[in-house]
Design a protein around this motif. Sequence first.
Motif, PDB file in Angstrom:
ATOM      1  N   PHE A  32     -34.394  16.134  90.412  1.00 35.36           N
ATOM      2  CA  PHE A  32     -34.596  14.706  90.653  1.00 35.36           C
ATOM      3  C   PHE A  32     -35.989  14.242  90.240  1.00 35.36           C
ATOM      4  O   PHE A  32     -36.139  13.187  89.618  1.00 35.36           O
ATOM      5  N   THR A  33     -37.009  15.015  90.575  1.00 34.14           N
ATOM      6  CA  THR A  33     -38.380  14.559  90.334  1.00 34.14           C
ATOM      7  C   THR A  33     -38.895  14.883  88.941  1.00 34.14           C
ATOM      8  O   THR A  33     -39.710  14.149  88.382  1.00 34.14           O
ATOM      9  N   ARG A  34     -38.428  16.012  88.346  1.00 37.10           N
ATOM     10  CA  ARG A  34     -38.960  16.429  87.043  1.00 37.10           C
ATOM     11  C   ARG A  34     -37.878  16.677  86.007  1.00 37.10           C
ATOM     12  O   ARG A  34     -38.171  17.094  84.895  1.00 37.10           O
ATOM     13  N   ASN A  35     -36.605  16.466  86.402  1.00 31.91           N
ATOM     14  CA  ASN A  35     -35.470  16.757  85.531  1.00 31.91           C
ATOM     15  C   ASN A  35     -35.548  18.194  85.013  1.00 31.91           C
ATOM     16  O   ASN A  35     -35.351  18.477  83.833  1.00 31.91           O
ATOM     17  N   HIS A  36     -35.824  19.109  85.943  1.00 27.37           N
ATOM     18  CA  HIS A  36     -36.005  20.523  85.595  1.00 27.37           C
ATOM     19  C   HIS A  36     -35.124  21.379  86.489  1.00 27.37           C
ATOM     20  O   HIS A  36     -34.923  21.082  87.671  1.00 27.37           O
ATOM     21  N   PHE A  37     -34.597  22.464  85.910  1.00 23.79           N
ATOM     22  CA  PHE A  37     -33.797  23.421  86.666  1.00 23.79           C
ATOM     23  C   PHE A  37     -34.225  24.828  86.277  1.00 23.79           C
ATOM     24  O   PHE A  37     -34.456  25.116  85.102  1.00 23.79           O
ATOM     25  N   SER A  38     -34.333  25.702  87.276  1.00 20.91           N
ATOM     26  CA  SER A  38     -34.731  27.086  87.014  1.00 20.91           C
ATOM     27  C   SER A  38     -33.769  28.047  87.703  1.00 20.91           C
ATOM     28  O   SER A  38     -33.534  27.957  88.907  1.00 20.91           O
ATOM     29  N   LEU A  39     -33.226  28.964  86.915  1.00 22.83           N
ATOM     30  CA  LEU A  39     -32.353  29.993  87.484  1.00 22.83           C
ATOM     31  C   LEU A  39     -33.137  31.017  88.292  1.00 22.83           C
ATOM     32  O   LEU A  39     -32.570  31.738  89.115  1.00 22.83           O
ATOM     33  N   ASP A  40     -34.443  31.079  88.050  1.00 26.43           N
ATOM     34  CA  ASP A  40     -35.286  32.082  88.707  1.00 26.43           C
ATOM     35  C   ASP A  40     -36.112  31.499  89.848  1.00 26.43           C
ATOM     36  O   ASP A  40     -37.130  32.069  90.232  1.00 26.43           O
ATOM     37  N   SER A  41     -35.694  30.354  90.391  1.00 26.43           N
ATOM     38  CA  SER A  41     -36.470  29.736  91.466  1.00 26.43           C
ATOM     39  C   SER A  41     -36.476  30.637  92.694  1.00 26.43           C
ATOM     40  O   SER A  41     -35.474  31.248  93.049  1.00 26.43           O
ATOM     41  N   LYS A  42     -37.637  30.707  93.349  1.00 25.06           N
ATOM     42  CA  LYS A  42     -37.811  31.564  94.525  1.00 25.06           C
ATOM     43  C   LYS A  42     -37.642  30.740  95.796  1.00 25.06           C
ATOM     44  O   LYS A  42     -37.750  29.517  95.790  1.00 25.06           O
TER      45      LYS A  42
END
Length: 233
Positions: A32-42
Amino acid sequence: MGGRVDHEYSYLFKMVLIGDSGVGKSNILSRFTRNHFSLDSKSTIGVEFATKSCSYCLCSVCGILSVLECLMEGKTIKAQIWDTAGQERYRAITSAYYRGAVGALLVYDITKRQSFDNVHRWLRELRDHADSSIVIMMVGNKSDLTHLRAVSEDEGKALAEKEGLFFLETSAMEAVNVEEAFQTIITEVYGIVNRKALAAKEAAASAAPLPSQGKTINIDNTAGNTKRACCST
């Protein structure tokens, strides 16, 4: 309900993301805030937050907010979103951050039945610590993993309806319904703020003293115009 500021933004709305660890709260926030997605988010440790400013236009006909750049009627709303840790050992820390929140996304993972079953506990905690007028959106995240689904969309809708919550299924990875979830909360909160402001104005107007009623005086009083006789010597 929301902090009012006159310069950089018109309103500041604090929102919280709650739910079990691993349901995708941090990726919903970053999408929502950065239009970013990470599969490795902790996993989030304690509490993190991010902000996003949006320009909205309130339709004068239907009263619905839309994400538009309006020069005359536009309202810039700054959403301050707190991402609370889902781990049990951090619950004592995060409970203090519900204070002042006007909106909440209660997130579960559609592939994890336990995260859905825990919605009741999170909802109870939210209602214990947050303002009674907080707007709550229940979110079934990871809708892209249909082959792993453990909770049906109908189950989610039924629970949300029973508890009086908004409901959407989202996919942070595919950016599905994430913007819509936040926009729904912001729209509802904005409406509540405006209704409260209008009610306050009406109350102030009704409490204002009316002009005092003047007393009518009849100046044509014959008794007052009677001439007195002079005293005789």
